[in-house]
Motif scaffolding. Structure first.
Motif, PDB file in Angstrom:
ATOM      1  N   GLY A  16      43.333  41.545  33.761  1.00 26.57           N
ATOM      2  CA  GLY A  16      44.088  40.643  34.683  1.00 26.57           C
ATOM      3  C   GLY A  16      45.485  41.370  34.789  1.00 26.57           C
ATOM      4  O   GLY A  16      46.208  41.476  35.894  1.00 26.57           O
ATOM      5  N   GLU A  17      46.087  41.752  33.618  1.00 23.58           N
ATOM      6  CA  GLU A  17      47.459  42.314  33.621  1.00 23.58           C
ATOM      7  C   GLU A  17      47.329  43.678  34.495  1.00 23.58           C
ATOM      8  O   GLU A  17      48.265  43.881  35.183  1.00 23.58           O
ATOM      9  N   THR A  53      45.004  52.059  45.893  1.00 27.64           N
ATOM     10  CA  THR A  53      45.316  51.057  44.916  1.00 27.64           C
ATOM     11  C   THR A  53      44.362  49.767  45.376  1.00 27.64           C
ATOM     12  O   THR A  53      43.919  49.070  44.314  1.00 27.64           O
ATOM     13  N   VAL A  54      43.785  49.639  46.500  1.00 27.26           N
ATOM     14  CA  VAL A  54      42.899  48.476  46.603  1.00 27.26           C
ATOM     15  C   VAL A  54      41.609  48.910  46.243  1.00 27.26           C
ATOM     16  O   VAL A  54      40.775  47.794  45.434  1.00 27.26           O
ATOM     17  N   ILE A  60      38.660  46.547  39.135  1.00 24.42           N
ATOM     18  CA  ILE A  60      39.123  45.767  38.223  1.00 24.42           C
ATOM     19  C   ILE A  60      38.244  44.310  38.393  1.00 24.42           C
ATOM     20  O   ILE A  60      37.692  43.901  37.528  1.00 24.42           O
ATOM     21  N   ASP A  61      38.398  43.945  39.586  1.00 27.33           N
ATOM     22  CA  ASP A  61      37.711  42.641  39.962  1.00 27.33           C
ATOM     23  C   ASP A  61      36.146  42.497  39.816  1.00 27.33           C
ATOM     24  O   ASP A  61      35.732  41.818  39.225  1.00 27.33           O
ATOM     25  N   LYS A  66      31.653  41.225  36.175  1.00 32.73           N
ATOM     26  CA  LYS A  66      30.611  41.579  35.191  1.00 32.73           C
ATOM     27  C   LYS A  66      30.722  40.714  33.881  1.00 32.73           C
ATOM     28  O   LYS A  66      29.777  40.586  33.383  1.00 32.73           O
ATOM     29  N   ILE A  67      32.108  40.810  33.273  1.00 36.00           N
ATOM     30  CA  ILE A  67      32.238  40.517  31.799  1.00 36.00           C
ATOM     31  C   ILE A  67      32.100  38.967  31.807  1.00 36.00           C
ATOM     32  O   ILE A  67      31.274  38.354  31.014  1.00 36.00           O
ATOM     33  N   LYS A  68      32.662  38.372  32.991  1.00 32.94           N
ATOM     34  CA  LYS A  68      32.385  36.917  32.924  1.00 32.94           C
ATOM     35  C   LYS A  68      31.069  36.415  33.184  1.00 32.94           C
ATOM     36  O   LYS A  68      30.661  35.569  32.517  1.00 32.94           O
TER      37      LYS A  68
END
Length: 167
Positions: A16-17, A53-54, A60-61, A66-68
């Protein structure tokens, strides 16, 4: 990749950071200002690859999702030690207990008889409890102890159990 639930939460925070930094980069570099006297805007254009960048933000999203998801599956399939409930059920139970605890603790802290404060000078009135205050106190204490017990077991699971994430 194997992670504990605590490790997964730390990784989500870290990602998130990283995502926030990329958003800040877009906000800073999406436009730029050049005074007429400074010269050709094309020569002064800062380096910025919007598409890259996108794509990094999307990556990251995707990792966070996947982690959540893996953590949610873990929470709905893993039983707490010495309990017959899953981590997910324990989280719901904790929320319910925390919600109810304050109410019953307040009932246990009341006086059996309280003088009413009225503005007119008439008869003095009292409000009386219509329940056993000691019973309410015990109920509040029992809820608090159950909260601590479940939290302790959740802490154990969150810091020692692992689950797989395919990143």
């Amino acid at each position: 990749m194997k992670l504990t639930p605590d490790g997964a939460q730390k990784l989500i925070h870290s990602l998130g950071e990283e995502r926030k930094q990329l958003i800040d980069q877009i906000n800073k570099l999406a436009t730029f200002v050049v005074a007429v006297s400074e010269g050709d805007p094309e020569e002064l254009r800062p380096d910025f690859d919007f598409s890259a960048t996108v794509d990094a933000i999307r990556s990251i999203d995707d990792r966070i999702r996947k982690i959540k998801h893996a953590r949610n599956v873990f929470n709905t399939t893993t039983l707490l030690p010495e309990e017959n409930i899953t981590v997910d059920e324990a989280l719901v139970l904790m929320a319910t207990l925390n919600n109810n605890y304050g109410y019953f603790a307040d009932l246990g802290n009341r006086q059996p008889k309280t003088r009413n404060r009225t503005q007119y000078k008439g008869e003095i009135e009292y409000t009386y409890t219509n329940y056993n205050i000691e019973e309410a106190k015990k109920l509040g204490r029992d809820m608090y102890e159950r909260i601590l017990e479940i939290q302790s077991k959740l802490n154990l699971v969150n810091s020692t159990y692992n689950f797989d994430i395919n990143l």
